[in-house]
Motif scaffolding. Sequence first.
Motif, PDB file in Angstrom:
ATOM      1  N   GLY A 180      63.080  33.855 -25.642  1.00 21.29           N
ATOM      2  CA  GLY A 180      63.848  32.621 -25.787  1.00 21.29           C
ATOM      3  C   GLY A 180      64.641  32.597 -27.086  1.00 21.29           C
ATOM      4  N   ALA A 181      65.333  31.488 -27.270  1.00 21.82           N
ATOM      5  CA  ALA A 181      66.110  31.304 -28.487  1.00 21.82           C
ATOM      6  C   ALA A 181      65.161  31.059 -29.664  1.00 21.82           C
ATOM      7  CB  ALA A 181      67.059  30.125 -28.316  1.00 21.82           C
ATOM      8  N   PHE A 182      65.425  31.692 -30.771  1.00 21.14           N
ATOM      9  CA  PHE A 182      64.558  31.625 -31.952  1.00 21.14           C
ATOM     10  C   PHE A 182      64.408  30.187 -32.441  1.00 21.14           C
ATOM     11  CE2 PHE A 182      64.486  31.480 -36.649  1.00 21.14           C
ATOM     12  CZ  PHE A 182      63.214  32.000 -36.852  1.00 21.14           C
ATOM     13  N   ARG A 183      63.158  29.824 -32.729  1.00 18.53           N
ATOM     14  CA  ARG A 183      62.862  28.495 -33.291  1.00 18.53           C
ATOM     15  C   ARG A 183      61.666  28.605 -34.219  1.00 18.53           C
ATOM     16  NH1 ARG A 183      60.670  23.101 -30.301  1.00 18.53           N
ATOM     17  NH2 ARG A 183      59.914  24.647 -28.817  1.00 18.53           N
ATOM     18  N   LEU A 184      61.840  28.137 -35.449  1.00 17.78           N
ATOM     19  CA  LEU A 184      60.767  28.158 -36.438  1.00 17.78           C
ATOM     20  C   LEU A 184      60.698  26.785 -37.115  1.00 17.78           C
ATOM     21  CD1 LEU A 184      59.730  30.887 -38.906  1.00 17.78           C
ATOM     22  CD2 LEU A 184      60.223  28.631 -39.821  1.00 17.78           C
ATOM     23  N   PRO A 185      59.713  25.954 -36.751  1.00 18.00           N
ATOM     24  CA  PRO A 185      59.509  24.692 -37.475  1.00 18.00           C
ATOM     25  C   PRO A 185      58.992  24.997 -38.884  1.00 18.00           C
ATOM     26  CG  PRO A 185      58.505  24.637 -35.286  1.00 18.00           C
ATOM     27  CD  PRO A 185      58.836  26.062 -35.573  1.00 18.00           C
TER      28      PRO A 185
END
Length: 632
Positions: A180-185
């Motif tokens: 998926g599309a990169f996501r880092l909280p």
Amino acid sequence: MSKRFYTIGMAGHIDHGKTTLTKALTNIDTDRLKEEKERAISIELGYAPLTLDDESQVSVIDVPGHEKFIRQMIAGVAGIDLVLLVVAADEGVMPQTVEHLDILNLLGIHQGLIVVTKMDQVEEEMIELIEADISDQVEGTFFEGSELVFVDSLSQKGIPELREIIKQKLSTIPVRDAKGAFRLPIDQVFSVHGQGTVVRGTVYEGEVREGDTLEILPQQKKVRARQLQVHHEPQKSGRAGQRVAVNLGGISKHELNRGDVLVSTQHYSTTNTIDISLDTVDQLKYPVKQRGYIKLHIGTAEVYGKIVFFDRNELSEDKNVLCQLRLDDPVVTKRGDRFILRRPSPMETIGGGVVIDPQGEKYKFGEATIEKLQRKKEGSPEERLMDLLKLKKALSKKEVCAELSLSDDDFNEFVNPLLEEGTLLRFGNHYLLAKTYEEMLEIIEEELLTYHNEFPLRDGMELAQLKQDLNPYGKEIASSVIDQAITDGRMKKRGSAVASTTFEPGYPKQWEKRMKQVEETLMDQQLEVEPFSVILERAGLPDQWAQELKHFLVRQQWMKELDEKHLVSAKSFTKALSDLYDQTGERFTLQEAKQTLGLTRKYLVPLMELVDKSGYTKREDQERVWVKEPGK
């Protein structure tokens, strides 16, 4: 074989030995703050790498256990694959242990082990009592039936066995999807001398590489990943399940906060209104009122807002509720994300659940809204796309992915079959239902029919005006649909105007006889015509038709505009042009033209200017020079 990445969380009551257990497993002390050392408690999340084998990379999060640090605990567990519930043998299950259990359950974490610490501090015969107490407390949670591991972190008793059990447990857990599309909280923001701003967090999904251009949300600020580290070791990339530190270029530490999100694509969006499915804790101490104030914990963000019910005015018992959150500040989320709701005062965990629509709208109170939210919750991506496009009419790929929380791969997987079967159509960068296309065509046909009836002498409706009438669908999609309708033969184009395929401009029946009279008068009067308004008045035509008829006769090339007040027949103009050419030389004067045509200056001067304007002659001083031969 590709490496597997996991994150393990420690949860449990204060002073039950989570930090000491983390050190026993990893040989790293996660109490890094001076205040933590002095008070012997964990205030911030602590992280350490756990080496099990060459095939996996594991991060251990030491989560604070004190009540006032619940928010850090929620931020920590949001990206966890496996939880170790830590219970001290000398105290057993305590109040914060129970609250941690509730939160873990509500966050949808399903994999856990129970670790009983400080075994050297209790007698052997106490073990059965401890087991019974823990079993009672975890009944009904995902920990029910979990294996209990007894250890003493200081003496290392049971630690090797625990490492082996962790290894076996992780081998059964699927790795997080890196497609998926990169996501880092972001859960930590700091600066390093000589390096600049660094953020740290657990990668929820996707992959990031050194040098990538990223975006900080909700600020919508572009940044660059200058360097990456995993547990202080430089890496070229980081992927879902890993704890990653990212050195960012293009932003200062003061522009960032815990709760911001680092993303790689525009498919993620910020929102203040979220439709949710909420599961409450077993027993609420106080009822939750309609539009009551709440604190939302989602990812690493902590935001205040109000809860809105659509089927009740108060929530007071354990149940699942479909409702909405209207937040004071924007958050970044997508469908399926887990969250926790707490009451700010008196402080209490209300419940948790999943986001069913990150782009909620205002709905009416009543059963119809609950049914709509239920469809959103249960619907497949295809069904949700259908509902979305019925409402929004036309959307780009970016908008669809943001609205439905989809990756590029997910989008292509279910949209392509819909395109192939004709249920969905693509126009430029936008997608719409085939039914919407037909709906737009009906609007176009009705608009054109009305326009033709009102303006029968015109070639058609100006394209810009028709696009304006379709403005609710968006300018880009309106243009694309009109172009496709012309290609499909559903209407035709004349210059800058469009018309129904069966329409031809002509005299309206009510005024046909009188308009033909005007036409015949102009033909009869040849070049020495009366003013057009006089001819109209004699024919009994209303003033409203003056400009319409004048422009029609000129567009049909039946007449030429001699000047603002006069029209002459094209046939008379052509004859005069031919006579002039035959009876004058290469150059001629106005006097020679007068002798040839026999016209007074009143008609001759505008006629010669019309000849110039038509490109047959050009004026040089007091003469005119032929530029081209008439009829060629």
